[in-house]
Motif scaffolding. Structure first.
Motif, PDB file in Angstrom:
ATOM      1  N   LEU A 102       0.827  -1.314  -0.047  1.00  0.00           N
ATOM      2  CA  LEU A 102       0.193   0.180   0.054  1.00  0.00           C
ATOM      3  C   LEU A 102       0.764   1.256  -0.190  1.00  0.00           C
ATOM      4  O   LEU A 102       0.609   2.252  -0.752  1.00  0.00           O
ATOM      5  N   ASN A 103       1.930   1.324   0.898  1.00  0.00           N
ATOM      6  CA  ASN A 103       2.745   2.421   0.873  1.00  0.00           C
ATOM      7  C   ASN A 103       3.541   2.425  -0.347  1.00  0.00           C
ATOM      8  O   ASN A 103       4.041   3.785  -0.709  1.00  0.00           O
ATOM      9  N   ALA A 104       4.026   1.578  -1.004  1.00  0.00           N
ATOM     10  CA  ALA A 104       4.632   1.490  -2.099  1.00  0.00           C
ATOM     11  C   ALA A 104       3.892   2.295  -3.421  1.00  0.00           C
ATOM     12  O   ALA A 104       4.094   3.045  -4.042  1.00  0.00           O
ATOM     13  N   LEU A 105       2.604   1.749  -3.362  1.00  0.00           N
ATOM     14  CA  LEU A 105       1.537   2.587  -4.303  1.00  0.00           C
ATOM     15  C   LEU A 105       1.462   3.888  -4.013  1.00  0.00           C
ATOM     16  O   LEU A 105       1.427   4.689  -4.804  1.00  0.00           O
ATOM     17  N   LEU A 106       1.079   4.207  -2.803  1.00  0.00           N
ATOM     18  CA  LEU A 106       0.994   5.612  -2.494  1.00  0.00           C
ATOM     19  C   LEU A 106       2.378   6.581  -2.920  1.00  0.00           C
ATOM     20  O   LEU A 106       2.061   7.521  -3.249  1.00  0.00           O
ATOM     21  N   ASP A 107       3.442   5.863  -2.551  1.00  0.00           N
ATOM     22  CA  ASP A 107       4.815   6.701  -2.933  1.00  0.00           C
ATOM     23  C   ASP A 107       4.921   6.870  -4.499  1.00  0.00           C
ATOM     24  O   ASP A 107       5.306   7.940  -4.922  1.00  0.00           O
ATOM     25  N   TRP A 108       4.441   5.774  -5.048  1.00  0.00           N
ATOM     26  CA  TRP A 108       4.499   5.791  -6.513  1.00  0.00           C
ATOM     27  C   TRP A 108       3.464   6.918  -7.068  1.00  0.00           C
ATOM     28  O   TRP A 108       3.668   7.738  -8.023  1.00  0.00           O
ATOM     29  N   LEU A 109       2.465   7.173  -6.416  1.00  0.00           N
ATOM     30  CA  LEU A 109       1.339   8.278  -6.605  1.00  0.00           C
ATOM     31  C   LEU A 109       1.762   9.666  -6.149  1.00  0.00           C
ATOM     32  O   LEU A 109       0.995  10.547  -6.059  1.00  0.00           O
TER      33      LEU A 109
END
Length: 288
Positions: A135-142
């Motif tokens: 989840l945090n990896a996805l948020l960082d990507w966004l």
């Protein structure tokens, strides 16, 4: 043959099953009820003296117990009453209107989460919510702010995990219920100009109300007893911020060795489940 003798012969075929139930179900339940009124401990520091209602008085005076009750209600409401129930109904409705390939793919994905062993599902959701997780990896990507979800919002994280794992059951219940709605009733409403939301509110929900009640009752009872998912993800922490009643009961009975007190908490949890069942059953008695 007298009436009494006929009654005996009719009871005889189910006698073995009755004896097994008394031995392996009623017996342990009765023993647990007795233990709840004693000061039994795993350490052997005390005997099994009868203490009456002391364990129950201790529970109601315990801030940790009251916190566990509150978190159990939040966890049950968010993940069972709202999450699994609403999402299951939405998925059932969408799959009914979708094409066959979409129904097959969606059904496979949702049911896969349901059939996974609880510990496996817990590990997957732990890796999703942890600080270095998906989840945090996805948020960082966004380019959105991330956080340690299992520390800042632990009860919501485990609630989402329970929704993800258990929604398939609600979807299957509602898929069966929606398939029983007569097509001509829906078509008549469309001819009368009823919009989609109005058809859902005035036709679909009333006609599947008993399925909704059954699904809510089963989801609520299963969610009240969830232990492995929460224990594997947070162990009731940080602190006691995700410590529901099953986790609190385990902590008191097996980690602190207070078997009598932990069993009393288990009986109170059983009482909570019974109250929910009575409410749902009374609501289901009202005819549409």
């Amino acid at each position: 043959m007298t009436t009494t003798r006929r009654g005996v012969w009719r009871w005889l075929p189910i006698a073995p099953a009755t004896l097994l139930l008394l031995l392996f179900l009623a017996g342990p339940i009765g023993y647990c009820v007795w233990i709840a009124f004693t000061d039994t401990q795993l350490t052997g520091a005390s005997g099994s003296d009868f203490v009456g209602l002391d364990n129950f008085r201790r529970a109601f005076a315990d801030d940790e117990f009251r916190n566990a009750v509150w978190l159990t209600l939040v966890f049950t409401f968010v993940s069972a009453v709202v999450g699994q129930n609403t999402l299951g109904l939405a998925l059932a409705g969408l799959m009914r209107a979708a094409s066959r390939p979409v129904r097959t793919i969606t059904g496979t994905l949702v049911i896969t989460a349901w059939v996974l062993p609880e510990i496996v599902a817990a590990f997957l959701l732990y890796t999703f919510f942890r600080r270095e997780g998906t989840l945090n990896a996805l948020l960082d990507w966004l380019h959105l702010p991330s956080q340690n979800w299992l520390f800042t919002l632990p009860i919501l994280a485990v609630s989402f995990a329970n929704v993800w794992r258990g929604t398939a059951f609600s979807m299957l219940i509602y898929s069966a219920a929606l398939s029983e709605i007569p097509r001509d009733v829906v078509e008549a409403a469309e001819v009368d100009g009823a919009s989609g939301p109005r058809r859902v509110w005035h036709i679909t929900l009333p006609m599947i109300r008993r399925s909704i009640g059954t699904n809510l009752m089963l989801n609520t009872l299963s969610t009240l007893s969830v232990f492995g998912l929460i224990w594997a993800m947070t162990r009731g922490g940080p602190g006691n911020r995700s410590q529901t009643l099953p986790v609190f009961m385990y902590d008191q009975a097996f980690l602190k060795s207070l078997i009598g007190y932990g069993t009393a908490v288990a009986l109170l949890l059983l009482l909570v489940g019974s109250l929910f069942s009575i409410v749902y059953l009374r609501l289901m008695k009202v005819e549409v």
